[in-house]
Scaffold this motif. Structure first.
Motif, PDB file in Angstrom:
ATOM      1  N   ARG A 140      -3.598   4.008  -0.637  1.00 50.63           N
ATOM      2  CA  ARG A 140      -3.938   3.449  -1.941  1.00 50.63           C
ATOM      3  C   ARG A 140      -3.353   2.047  -2.103  1.00 50.63           C
ATOM      4  O   ARG A 140      -2.312   1.721  -1.516  1.00 50.63           O
ATOM      5  N   ASP A 141      -4.007   1.254  -2.913  1.00 55.23           N
ATOM      6  CA  ASP A 141      -3.441  -0.011  -3.346  1.00 55.23           C
ATOM      7  C   ASP A 141      -2.286   0.298  -4.294  1.00 55.23           C
ATOM      8  O   ASP A 141      -2.453   1.020  -5.281  1.00 55.23           O
ATOM      9  N   ALA A 142      -1.105  -0.253  -4.008  1.00 53.56           N
ATOM     10  CA  ALA A 142       0.077   0.124  -4.783  1.00 53.56           C
ATOM     11  C   ALA A 142       0.047  -0.419  -6.204  1.00 53.56           C
ATOM     12  O   ALA A 142       0.643   0.173  -7.103  1.00 53.56           O
ATOM     13  N   GLN A 143      -0.645  -1.516  -6.450  1.00 46.71           N
ATOM     14  CA  GLN A 143      -0.669  -2.096  -7.792  1.00 46.71           C
ATOM     15  C   GLN A 143      -1.605  -1.352  -8.720  1.00 46.71           C
ATOM     16  O   GLN A 143      -1.308  -1.175  -9.906  1.00 46.71           O
ATOM     17  N   THR A 144      -2.703  -0.867  -8.209  1.00 46.66           N
ATOM     18  CA  THR A 144      -3.715  -0.246  -9.066  1.00 46.66           C
ATOM     19  C   THR A 144      -3.859   1.257  -8.857  1.00 46.66           C
ATOM     20  O   THR A 144      -4.416   1.944  -9.714  1.00 46.66           O
ATOM     21  N   GLY A 145      -3.417   1.753  -7.717  1.00 47.28           N
ATOM     22  CA  GLY A 145      -3.630   3.154  -7.380  1.00 47.28           C
ATOM     23  C   GLY A 145      -4.982   3.437  -6.769  1.00 47.28           C
ATOM     24  O   GLY A 145      -5.289   4.589  -6.432  1.00 47.28           O
ATOM     25  N   GLN A 146      -5.825   2.413  -6.606  1.00 47.46           N
ATOM     26  CA  GLN A 146      -7.158   2.606  -6.036  1.00 47.46           C
ATOM     27  C   GLN A 146      -7.057   3.119  -4.607  1.00 47.46           C
ATOM     28  O   GLN A 146      -6.308   2.587  -3.785  1.00 47.46           O
ATOM     29  N   VAL A 147      -7.827   4.149  -4.309  1.00 48.74           N
ATOM     30  CA  VAL A 147      -7.852   4.700  -2.955  1.00 48.74           C
ATOM     31  C   VAL A 147      -8.681   3.783  -2.061  1.00 48.74           C
ATOM     32  O   VAL A 147      -9.849   3.509  -2.340  1.00 48.74           O
ATOM     33  N   LEU A 148      -8.062   3.307  -0.983  1.00 46.97           N
ATOM     34  CA  LEU A 148      -8.742   2.433  -0.026  1.00 46.97           C
ATOM     35  C   LEU A 148      -9.480   3.257   1.016  1.00 46.97           C
ATOM     36  O   LEU A 148     -10.574   2.910   1.432  1.00 46.97           O
ATOM     37  N   PHE A 149      -8.883   4.338   1.466  1.00 45.54           N
ATOM     38  CA  PHE A 149      -9.566   5.334   2.290  1.00 45.54           C
ATOM     39  C   PHE A 149      -8.741   6.607   2.277  1.00 45.54           C
ATOM     40  O   PHE A 149      -7.548   6.596   1.967  1.00 45.54           O
ATOM     41  N   GLY A 150      -9.400   7.702   2.593  1.00 47.23           N
ATOM     42  CA  GLY A 150      -8.723   8.990   2.614  1.00 47.23           C
ATOM     43  C   GLY A 150      -9.671  10.066   3.083  1.00 47.23           C
ATOM     44  O   GLY A 150     -10.833   9.807   3.411  1.00 47.23           O
ATOM     45  N   GLU A 151      -9.186  11.279   3.104  1.00 49.48           N
ATOM     46  CA  GLU A 151      -9.981  12.396   3.606  1.00 49.48           C
ATOM     47  C   GLU A 151      -9.552  13.663   2.883  1.00 49.48           C
ATOM     48  O   GLU A 151      -8.366  13.849   2.593  1.00 49.48           O
ATOM     49  N   GLU A 168       0.850  -1.192   0.000  1.00 52.85           N
ATOM     50  CA  GLU A 168       0.000   0.000   0.000  1.00 52.85           C
ATOM     51  C   GLU A 168       0.886   1.242   0.000  1.00 52.85           C
ATOM     52  O   GLU A 168       2.055   1.182   0.393  1.00 52.85           O
ATOM     53  N   ILE A 169       0.309   2.348  -0.452  1.00 49.16           N
ATOM     54  CA  ILE A 169       1.001   3.641  -0.479  1.00 49.16           C
ATOM     55  C   ILE A 169       0.194   4.625   0.353  1.00 49.16           C
ATOM     56  O   ILE A 169      -1.015   4.779   0.136  1.00 49.16           O
ATOM     57  N   PHE A 170       0.858   5.289   1.290  1.00 45.41           N
ATOM     58  CA  PHE A 170       0.201   6.325   2.082  1.00 45.41           C
ATOM     59  C   PHE A 170       0.853   7.661   1.753  1.00 45.41           C
ATOM     60  O   PHE A 170       2.063   7.823   1.914  1.00 45.41           O
ATOM     61  N   ASN A 171       0.047   8.590   1.240  1.00 43.91           N
ATOM     62  CA  ASN A 171       0.528   9.907   0.807  1.00 43.91           C
ATOM     63  C   ASN A 171      -0.240  11.034   1.474  1.00 43.91           C
ATOM     64  O   ASN A 171      -1.406  10.860   1.846  1.00 43.91           O
ATOM     65  N   VAL A 172       0.399  12.188   1.555  1.00 46.96           N
ATOM     66  CA  VAL A 172      -0.332  13.441   1.700  1.00 46.96           C
ATOM     67  C   VAL A 172      -0.212  14.198   0.381  1.00 46.96           C
ATOM     68  O   VAL A 172       0.731  14.002  -0.388  1.00 46.96           O
ATOM     69  N   PHE A 173      -1.183  15.069   0.114  1.00 48.94           N
ATOM     70  CA  PHE A 173      -1.220  15.857  -1.119  1.00 48.94           C
ATOM     71  C   PHE A 173      -1.465  17.310  -0.742  1.00 48.94           C
ATOM     72  O   PHE A 173      -2.313  17.610   0.094  1.00 48.94           O
ATOM     73  N   GLU A 174      -0.724  18.216  -1.378  1.00 50.47           N
ATOM     74  CA  GLU A 174      -0.740  19.596  -0.878  1.00 50.47           C
ATOM     75  C   GLU A 174      -1.703  20.522  -1.616  1.00 50.47           C
ATOM     76  O   GLU A 174      -1.705  21.722  -1.379  1.00 50.47           O
ATOM     77  N   GLY A 175      -2.547  19.981  -2.458  1.00 48.93           N
ATOM     78  CA  GLY A 175      -3.440  20.833  -3.238  1.00 48.93           C
ATOM     79  C   GLY A 175      -4.638  21.375  -2.493  1.00 48.93           C
ATOM     80  O   GLY A 175      -5.411  22.157  -3.061  1.00 48.93           O
ATOM     81  N   GLY A 176      -4.834  20.957  -1.223  1.00 47.76           N
ATOM     82  CA  GLY A 176      -5.948  21.473  -0.436  1.00 47.76           C
ATOM     83  C   GLY A 176      -7.295  21.168  -1.063  1.00 47.76           C
ATOM     84  O   GLY A 176      -7.574  20.037  -1.465  1.00 47.76           O
ATOM     85  N   ARG A 177      -8.139  22.189  -1.165  1.00 50.47           N
ATOM     86  CA  ARG A 177      -9.480  21.995  -1.725  1.00 50.47           C
ATOM     87  C   ARG A 177      -9.466  21.726  -3.222  1.00 50.47           C
ATOM     88  O   ARG A 177     -10.487  21.337  -3.788  1.00 50.47           O
ATOM     89  N   GLY A 178      -8.329  21.918  -3.857  1.00 51.43           N
ATOM     90  CA  GLY A 178      -8.270  21.745  -5.302  1.00 51.43           C
ATOM     91  C   GLY A 178      -7.993  20.327  -5.760  1.00 51.43           C
ATOM     92  O   GLY A 178      -7.935  20.064  -6.964  1.00 51.43           O
ATOM     93  N   VAL A 179      -7.785  19.388  -4.812  1.00 52.22           N
ATOM     94  CA  VAL A 179      -7.510  18.005  -5.180  1.00 52.22           C
ATOM     95  C   VAL A 179      -8.442  17.076  -4.404  1.00 52.22           C
ATOM     96  O   VAL A 179      -9.034  17.484  -3.399  1.00 52.22           O
TER      97      VAL A 179
END
Length: 411
Positions: free
Chosen positions: A227-238, A209-220
């Motif tokens: 995410r699942d590392a093989q497919t990129g599918q988001v398993l959960f997030g906020e 699995e891949i755990f990321n933060v993203f800095e785009g705020g409300r724009g992303v």
């Protein structure tokens, strides 16, 4: 220079711009372990300008030679057997990745990835991250982080290059470039972030699995996501209304299955919130004898320098040495965290306050576990190789490492 730029930001003092090289040749050199220069070649992707094409004039803070000079490097076993050199330029906008083999003491290009520039109607305005001009790799623009990772995410025996929200397959093709829906239904890229972790986070799911933060705020679509590392599918997030800065993972809660993840509140590997205070997100270390994860914090010290503190919510403070300091200001990075001596636990390397020496600290606590050194694991060893470029991030072995790990799974 004197009106437009200062109106965007008081820090835009472009007439005082100095100390940056933005013309002339650039090189890539391979050195041997004893410092011998083996071969020098032209850098694979030239800068072409001072950053205008790379988006350095778009933001309110105009920063020539910033995004154009964002480099990453690493090592990946692209054929599953031998290590290849990975050299990258750009991740905010244009993304380029060049892979070399060096099996005959010569740089031989294996593949090259280049998204192309993002077309801009006005290079001084507008931040929407569109597609690059390349018909195949244009989808990669703006997806990279301040670090990369190498892991066999699709289980074919060859390592892929995890480049933030995108993954390059071992042959140089695009495995995926992650996108998701916004609340209004638009589909957008997950985008750039400051922190990324690739590991066996949920031991009851196949693969990584891949755990990321993203800095785009409300724009992303997400402020952070697993995410699942093989497919990129988001398993959960906020979602988030701002850049969350950093995130972290580790086995920090006894008797909770899987690694925990946090970028603010702490969740288990299934996405359930845990009622506890979130530890720091500076760095982590496998320090304790019980296979749990500790956090490397940075305590204030003299003259603005910061000293490293190792500890967790279970064991308390386990190391604090006020004669050594961390690097990179608020980042608080040690010189290195790695299993360099080999009992499966990691050591921490810190510089003395006067930078005259490096101290290496080893945990001397007796452990009841026996495991080969982490450096024998290819994925972990590659992670140590890319530690000291851009923002240091922890590296992880290819197996699930935690207090409840099954040793038979890795024998």
């Amino acid at each position: 220079m004197d009106v437009f730029a200062p109106a965007r930001s008081s820090k835009n003092e472009l007439r005082k711009f100095e100390g940056y090289i933005f013309t002339g040749p650039e090189y890539l050199t391979m050195f041997s372990g004893d410092g011998e220069e083996i071969e020098t070649i032209p850098f694979p992707v030239p800068r072409e300008d001072d950053g205008l094409l790379w988006g350095d004039y778009v933001w309110n803070r105009i920063e020539p030679c910033n995004r154009v000079d964002r480099f990453l490097s690493g090592v990946a076993y692209l054929d599953g057997v031998r290590p290849y050199l990975i050299i990258c330029r750009g991740y905010y906008t244009r993304t380029t990745i060049t892979a070399y083999d060096f099996f005959e003491r010569k740089h031989r290009e294996y593949f090259r990835v280049d998204s192309g520039y993002v077309p801009m109607s006005n290079p001084f305005a507008g931040r929407d991250m569109g597609e690059g001009t390349d018909p195949v790799y244009g989808c990669l623009t703006g997806q990279g982080d301040h670090s990369l990772s190498a892991a066999d995410v699709d289980g074919d025996g060859c390592q892929e290059i995890i480049y933030g929200a995108a993954v390059i397959d071992h042959d140089g093709s695009v495995l995926y470039s992650s996108r998701d829906r916004m609340p209004d239904g638009q589909v957008r890229k997950l985008g750039h972030g400051d922190s990324m972790h690739v590991a066996r986070i949920d031991p009851d799911r196949p693969g990584f699995e891949i755990f990321n933060v993203f800095e785009g705020g409300r724009g992303v679509p997400y402020g952070y996501a697993l995410r699942d590392a093989q497919t990129g599918q988001v398993l959960f997030g906020e979602r988030a209304d701002r850049d969350l800065g950093r995130c972290m993972i580790g086995d920090i809660v006894p008797d909770v299955r899987g690694l925990q993840v946090w970028a603010g509140g702490v969740r288990d590997c299934k996405g359930n919130f845990l009622d506890m205070e979130a530890p720091g997100t500076n760095a982590s270390i496998r320090w304790a004898a019980d296979l749990s994860t500790q956090i490397v914090g940075a305590a204030d010290y003299l003259n603005g320098e910061r000293t490293a503190v190792i500890g967790d919510l279970t064991h308390g403070v386990m190391l604090k040495d006020e004669e050594t300091v961390t690097n990179n200001g608020t980042k608080g990075n040690p010189c290195l965290i790695a299993d360099i001596f080999g009992d499966f636990r990691e050591e921490i390397l810190l510089r003395t306050r006067d930078s005259s020496a490096i101290r290496i600290y080893v945990n001397t606590e007796i452990t009841g576990h026996k495991l080969f050194t982490l450096m024998h694991d290819t994925m972990y060893r590659c992670g140590v190789a890319w530690q000291n470029n851009c923002y240091n991030q922890p590296c992880y072995p290819s197996f699930y490492y935690a207090g409840d790990m099954n040793f038979e799974d890795i024998l």
